[in-house]
Design an enzyme around this catalytic site. Structure first.
Site, PDB file in Angstrom:
ATOM      1  N   GLN A 264      22.489  43.643  59.658  1.00 19.28           N
ATOM      2  CA  GLN A 264      23.181  44.457  58.655  1.00 19.28           C
ATOM      3  C   GLN A 264      22.429  44.585  57.330  1.00 19.28           C
ATOM      4  O   GLN A 264      22.981  45.105  56.356  1.00 19.28           O
ATOM      5  CB  GLN A 264      24.602  43.934  58.397  1.00 19.28           C
ATOM      6  CG  GLN A 264      25.503  43.976  59.626  1.00 19.28           C
ATOM      7  CD  GLN A 264      25.555  45.376  60.259  1.00 19.28           C
ATOM      8  OE1 GLN A 264      25.939  46.335  59.622  1.00 19.28           O
ATOM      9  NE2 GLN A 264      25.148  45.469  61.535  1.00 19.28           N
ATOM     10  N   GLU A 265      21.168  44.151  57.282  1.00 18.79           N
ATOM     11  CA  GLU A 265      20.345  44.480  56.116  1.00 18.79           C
ATOM     12  C   GLU A 265      20.148  45.991  56.069  1.00 18.79           C
ATOM     13  O   GLU A 265      20.041  46.653  57.099  1.00 18.79           O
ATOM     14  CB  GLU A 265      18.972  43.797  56.210  1.00 18.79           C
ATOM     15  CG  GLU A 265      18.987  42.339  55.851  1.00 18.79           C
ATOM     16  CD  GLU A 265      17.577  41.750  55.826  1.00 18.79           C
ATOM     17  OE1 GLU A 265      16.600  42.531  55.893  1.00 18.79           O
ATOM     18  OE2 GLU A 265      17.455  40.521  55.764  1.00 18.79           O
TER      19      GLU A 265
ATOM     20  N   GLN B  65      37.326  45.237  37.007  1.00 22.33           N
ATOM     21  CA  GLN B  65      36.950  43.940  36.436  1.00 22.33           C
ATOM     22  C   GLN B  65      36.084  44.193  35.205  1.00 22.33           C
ATOM     23  O   GLN B  65      34.902  43.889  35.172  1.00 22.33           O
ATOM     24  CB  GLN B  65      36.202  43.103  37.478  1.00 22.33           C
ATOM     25  CG  GLN B  65      37.033  42.824  38.735  1.00 22.33           C
ATOM     26  CD  GLN B  65      36.266  42.035  39.759  1.00 22.33           C
ATOM     27  OE1 GLN B  65      35.615  41.041  39.450  1.00 22.33           O
ATOM     28  NE2 GLN B  65      36.318  42.474  41.014  1.00 22.33           N
TER      29      GLN B  65
ATOM     30  N   HIS C  30      37.519  53.631  35.120  1.00 20.85           N
ATOM     31  CA  HIS C  30      38.801  52.957  34.933  1.00 20.85           C
ATOM     32  C   HIS C  30      39.020  52.562  33.477  1.00 20.85           C
ATOM     33  O   HIS C  30      40.151  52.603  32.978  1.00 20.85           O
ATOM     34  CB  HIS C  30      38.863  51.714  35.827  1.00 20.85           C
ATOM     35  CG  HIS C  30      40.156  50.981  35.762  1.00 20.85           C
ATOM     36  ND1 HIS C  30      41.353  51.539  36.146  1.00 20.85           N
ATOM     37  CD2 HIS C  30      40.446  49.721  35.330  1.00 20.85           C
ATOM     38  CE1 HIS C  30      42.336  50.666  35.965  1.00 20.85           C
ATOM     39  NE2 HIS C  30      41.811  49.555  35.474  1.00 20.85           N
TER      40      HIS C  30
ATOM     41  N   ASP D 124      52.197  53.143  33.774  1.00 19.00           N
ATOM     42  CA  ASP D 124      52.209  51.894  32.998  1.00 19.00           C
ATOM     43  C   ASP D 124      51.749  52.200  31.582  1.00 19.00           C
ATOM     44  O   ASP D 124      51.235  53.281  31.290  1.00 19.00           O
ATOM     45  CB  ASP D 124      51.319  50.813  33.644  1.00 19.00           C
ATOM     46  CG  ASP D 124      49.911  51.306  33.925  1.00 19.00           C
ATOM     47  OD1 ASP D 124      49.320  51.965  33.048  1.00 19.00           O
ATOM     48  OD2 ASP D 124      49.402  51.056  35.033  1.00 19.00           O
TER      49      ASP D 124
ATOM     50  N   LYS E 283      56.399  48.507  33.319  1.00 21.00           N
ATOM     51  CA  LYS E 283      56.610  47.537  34.401  1.00 21.00           C
ATOM     52  C   LYS E 283      56.348  46.125  33.891  1.00 21.00           C
ATOM     53  O   LYS E 283      55.437  45.889  33.100  1.00 21.00           O
ATOM     54  CB  LYS E 283      55.707  47.851  35.604  1.00 21.00           C
ATOM     55  CG  LYS E 283      54.215  47.787  35.334  1.00 21.00           C
ATOM     56  CD  LYS E 283      53.424  48.211  36.553  1.00 21.00           C
ATOM     57  CE  LYS E 283      51.927  48.213  36.256  1.00 21.00           C
ATOM     58  NZ  LYS E 283      51.134  48.750  37.357  1.00 21.00           N
TER      59      LYS E 283
ATOM     60  N   ALA F 200      49.302  51.527  46.683  1.00 25.04           N
ATOM     61  CA  ALA F 200      50.379  52.500  46.407  1.00 25.04           C
ATOM     62  C   ALA F 200      51.750  51.853  46.223  1.00 25.04           C
ATOM     63  O   ALA F 200      52.741  52.568  46.107  1.00 25.04           O
ATOM     64  CB  ALA F 200      50.458  53.571  47.496  1.00 25.04           C
TER      65      ALA F 200
END
Length: 339
Positions: free
Chosen positions: A47-48, A106, A139, A181, A204, A236
């Site tokens: 998977q390299e 993050q 974000h 929110d 919330k 969701a």
């Protein structure tokens, strides 16, 4: 001054259909064929990731189209390795086109002994050899400052405004834009201003992480067609709960406009069974067959906007002009009829 070389596109495996759509739109804008650079992005047995570019890119203005969506780590490594291959092949400029920037949630240390992964990813991208980044609806706006290189952050709200004006023609006075929110108020206010609609907020409160204890609607939504606006929809759960609360408070319909449809786990099933009449997402993340088959999920294309943004970067003209709905009307020609 326009560049002498033509813009060249290359894509990883994260969202090949979007990359092809961007190439088609650029062909329309340029009046000449724009194709993806011939390359292979494959895996060894362990998977390299292995990348090989089959065309000469020396001195070229390269645009690497690769969202870092699920599987985020694989797609991020594909992006870094493609950029390294282009840099070592003497490309003159490398722009990372990242429709969905993973790890963006993050963006700060909310607790002790936690990482700021968005900054780490920004460092990795810069160190790989990227000269500039083009992305959509980060974000958190401060992520642009995590890069020590130019970042163009496009917004979905002008396209959403076009879509709303087209699909709610004659009903615009009945609309209410809702932030799910308190943190998303600025984003919701921006869309509300574009479509001249009032704004409400769903507040919330959580007793513990991942569990919403209580939701309260701030604003009168009775008799209104509510439009929930957010940048990311993951599982969701909160979105569907917010829709229920709005209906309980007298809303006649609930629709949602979300930029990035992560839609992991039970998300599609929840949305299908929810009181939401429709969920509109962009194709910044390649939709799965399950998403495409959902009766109340609709996908808005971003290729016209990204194609124009790439051409503006290549030409050295304004990218911020694409923040205006009026600028996008001719770009999305034939798709929307304004109210």
């Amino acid at each position: 001054m326009p560049a002498i070389t033509e813009p060249k596109l290359i894509s990883g495996n994260a969202n090949l259909s979007l990359a092809k759509s961007i190439a088609r739109r650029m062909s329309m804008h340029r009046g000449m064929s724009v194709n993806l650079v011939d390359a292979r992005v494959e895996r060894f047995n362990d998977q390299e990731i292995f990348v090989e570019v089959f065309e000469n890119v020396r001195g070229e203005d390269m645009y690497v189209i690769q969202p870092t969506s699920n599987p985020a780590n694989d797609n991020l490594m594909e992006l870094l390795i493609m950029v390294d291959a282009l840099r070592r092949s003497s490309a003159s400029r490398i722009t990372a086109v990242i429709p969905y920037f993973g790890y963006a949630r993050q963006d700060r240390r909310a607790k002790a002994r936690t990482p700021i992964s968005a900054k780490l990813v920004a460092n990795l991208i810069a160190e790989a050899g990227v000269d500039r980044v083009l992305t959509l609806d980060l974000h958190a706006a401060q992520i642009q400052g995590f890069f020590d290189l130019p970042v163009d952050n496009l917004y979905a709200s002008p396209v959403f405004a076009l879509d709303i004006e087209h699909n709610f023609k004659g009903q615009m006075d009945d609309l209410m834009v809702v932030s799910p929110d308190v943190g998303g108020v600025a984003r919701a206010r921006e869309l509300a201003k574009r479509i001249h609609a009032p704004l409400a907020i769903v507040d919330k409160r959580r007793e513990k992480a991942g569990e919403v204890a209580e939701m309260t609607v701030i604003g009168n939504v009775a008799g209104k067609k509510c439009i929930i606006v957010d940048d990311i929809c993951d599982t969701a759960g909160t979105l569907c709960k917010a829709a229920e609360v709005l209906m309980e408070n007298g809303a006649t319909e609930v629709h949602s406009y979300i930029t990035h449809g992560v839609l992991s786990g039970p998300a599609v099933e929840r949305i299908t069974k929810s009181v939401m009449k429709s969920l509109v997402i962009t194709d910044s993340i390649e939709p799965t067959d399950k998403v495409k088959a959902a009766p109340n999920i609709r996908i808005v294309p971003t290729a016209p906007m990204f194609a124009q943004a790439i051409l503006n970067i290549w030409n050295g003209t304004s990218v911020s002009s694409l923040f205006e709905t009026d600028t996008l009307v001719p770009i999305y020609e034939g798709m929307y009829q304004r109210a």
